[in-house]
Design an enzyme around this catalytic site. Structure first.
Site, mmCIF file in Angstrom:
data_model
loop_
_atom_site.group_PDB
_atom_site.id
_atom_site.type_symbol
_atom_site.label_atom_id
_atom_site.label_comp_id
_atom_site.label_asym_id
_atom_site.label_seq_id
_atom_site.Cartn_x
_atom_site.Cartn_y
_atom_site.Cartn_z
ATOM 1 N N TYR A 50 93.691 70.219 44.497
ATOM 2 C CA TYR A 50 95.047 70.309 43.949
ATOM 3 C C TYR A 50 95.558 71.739 44.043
ATOM 4 O O TYR A 50 94.785 72.694 43.960
ATOM 5 C CB TYR A 50 95.051 69.876 42.484
ATOM 6 C CG TYR A 50 94.862 68.413 42.236
ATOM 7 C CD1 TYR A 50 94.853 67.483 43.275
ATOM 8 C CD2 TYR A 50 94.664 67.928 40.941
ATOM 9 C CE1 TYR A 50 94.668 66.139 43.036
ATOM 10 C CE2 TYR A 50 94.488 66.574 40.695
ATOM 11 C CZ TYR A 50 94.479 65.688 41.745
ATOM 12 O OH TYR A 50 94.294 64.350 41.505
ATOM 13 N N LEU A 78 103.371 55.633 37.000
ATOM 14 C CA LEU A 78 104.818 55.570 37.240
ATOM 15 C C LEU A 78 105.147 55.555 38.728
ATOM 16 O O LEU A 78 106.312 55.699 39.110
ATOM 17 C CB LEU A 78 105.514 56.746 36.559
ATOM 18 C CG LEU A 78 105.410 56.756 35.023
ATOM 19 C CD1 LEU A 78 106.029 58.022 34.446
ATOM 20 C CD2 LEU A 78 106.077 55.517 34.431
ATOM 21 N N GLY A 121 113.016 54.777 37.207
ATOM 22 C CA GLY A 121 114.421 54.449 37.433
ATOM 23 C C GLY A 121 115.210 55.550 38.098
ATOM 24 O O GLY A 121 116.389 55.363 38.429
ATOM 25 N N LYS A 122 114.583 56.706 38.344
ATOM 26 C CA LYS A 122 115.340 57.858 38.863
ATOM 27 C C LYS A 122 115.867 57.635 40.283
ATOM 28 O O LYS A 122 116.803 58.312 40.708
ATOM 29 C CB LYS A 122 114.489 59.127 38.820
ATOM 30 C CG LYS A 122 113.326 59.152 39.788
ATOM 31 C CD LYS A 122 112.603 60.502 39.791
ATOM 32 C CE LYS A 122 111.832 60.737 38.540
ATOM 33 N NZ LYS A 122 111.024 61.983 38.595
#
Length: 353
Positions: A53, A236, A243-244
């Site tokens: 990462y 998500l 919903g973005k």
């Protein structure tokens, strides 16, 4: 939040885990430190990171996330003792020669990666050390078909387990886990551990969300029967289930510029950029609104309440997102909503598998 035991290990964690792969790419160090502090203040005692990462992985940002977390530990005396810390050793080469050269994952590779992570994290022990993806060939990261012709394995599972056993004996790690694994892999790791008295796998960290429920196609039974805990990542779906993107789509002038799918072409080329993934997300998001929930509440409640999931890994860019995700804990879904979720899945099956 009631603590959850991870597999048969002595690790007990909150059912929410803070994922950190945005740290060092989308999230600068001061913001990352604020997120870490707020998460701990709100009772989340489980952090997940990885040597490769931040994400999307680049040579310039390789290992930066662990360094940021280590700096936070140094700046916050006592914080390390309050947390269960998980990180990962990268599997074999995935076009990332700056992580590791060669196609295998040798004992020397594992030890070197562990030692480097310990140094960056400024800690003496990693609580949960995971294999980021299998050393052998498996369908992962959006691929769904196993192809024996692609097998290039170099390091037997037994040898990997022996190496982890030595790290446990040395006090460098407490428990081991897998990620992006298959039912075969889980069975084999457990079988060999029990046969040879080696560390038993405590967890598997796999993708699990409304648009990607492949865990329920057999892996869940394997883990249940063998006593291995699921850590659900991407609950998500990289933001699809917030919903973005519903109105704007994932690209174009109205798409959220700082969101991962919009910002990174490499992400759009993966499962999260598939048209059917957005199509399914829009259906789930509307189901949430029709029932007085936000899309985020529906998606997280699905993971938070499923029997398959021990702890759900949330990844955020802001304190507001962190609070929203934690606040969603305790949301319940009615049998009617769960039935509607299954109807959508029947019509459009796991498009982000």
């Amino acid at each position: 939040m009631k603590k959850i035991q991870l597999g048969q290990s002595d690790l007990h964690v909150t059912p929410i885990c803070l994922g950190t792969m945005t740290f060092g790419e989308q999230v600068d160090e001061p913001t990352a430190h604020a997120i870490l502090s707020r998460s701990l203040e709100r009772g989340v005692d489980f952090i997940d990171t990885a040597e490769m990462y931040s994400v999307p992985t680049r040579q310039e940002t390789y290992s930066v996330t662990e360094t940021i977390i280590g700096n936070w530990f140094a700046a916050n005396p006592g914080a390390r003792q309050k947390l269960v810390l998980a990180t990962k050793v990268a599997g074999p080469l995935r076009n990332t020669p700056w992580v590791r050269e060669g196609v295998g994952m040798t004992a020397a590779d594992i030890v070197a990666s562990c030692d480097a992570s310990l140094k960056r994290l400024k800690t003496e022990t990693i609580d949960l050390y995971q294999i980021h993806w299998p050393e052998r060939h498996v369908p992962a990261f959006g691929n769904i078909y196993y192809d024996p012709a692609k097998e290039v394995t170099q390091t037997p599972i037994h040898e990997q387990l022996e190496t982890f056993g030595k790290l446990v004996k040395a006090g460098k790690i407490r428990a081991i886990g897998l990620s992006n694994e298959t039912p075969y892999g889980v069975h084999e790791f457990v079988r060999l551990a029990e046969q040879h008295g080696l560390p038993r796998v405590a967890t598997v960290q796999n993708v699990y969300n409304l648009a990607s429920r492949g865990v329920e196609n057999g892996l869940d039974e394997t883990m249940h029967r063998l006593g291995v805990s699921l850590l659900a990542y991407s609950p998500l779906a990289y933001g699809l289930l917030t919903g973005k993107y519903d109105q704007s789509g994932i690209t174009g002038p109205d798409a959220p510029a700082e969101a991962r799918i919009t910002r990174y072409e490499s992400v759009r080329k993966l499962r999260w950029g598939r048209p059917d993934a957005l199509k399914a997300a829009r259906l789930y998001n509307q189901l949430a609104r029709d029932n007085g929930l936000t899309p985020t509440q529906l998606a997280l409640a699905f993971c938070y309440t499923k029997w398959q999931v021990a702890s759900t890994i949330i990844g955020v860019r802001t304190l507001e997102q962190l609070d929203e995700d934690i606040d969603a804990y305790g949301t319940t879904l009615s049998p009617e909503i769960l039935a509607e979720i299954d109807k959508i899945r029947w019509d459009i099956r796991d498009p982000a598998a």
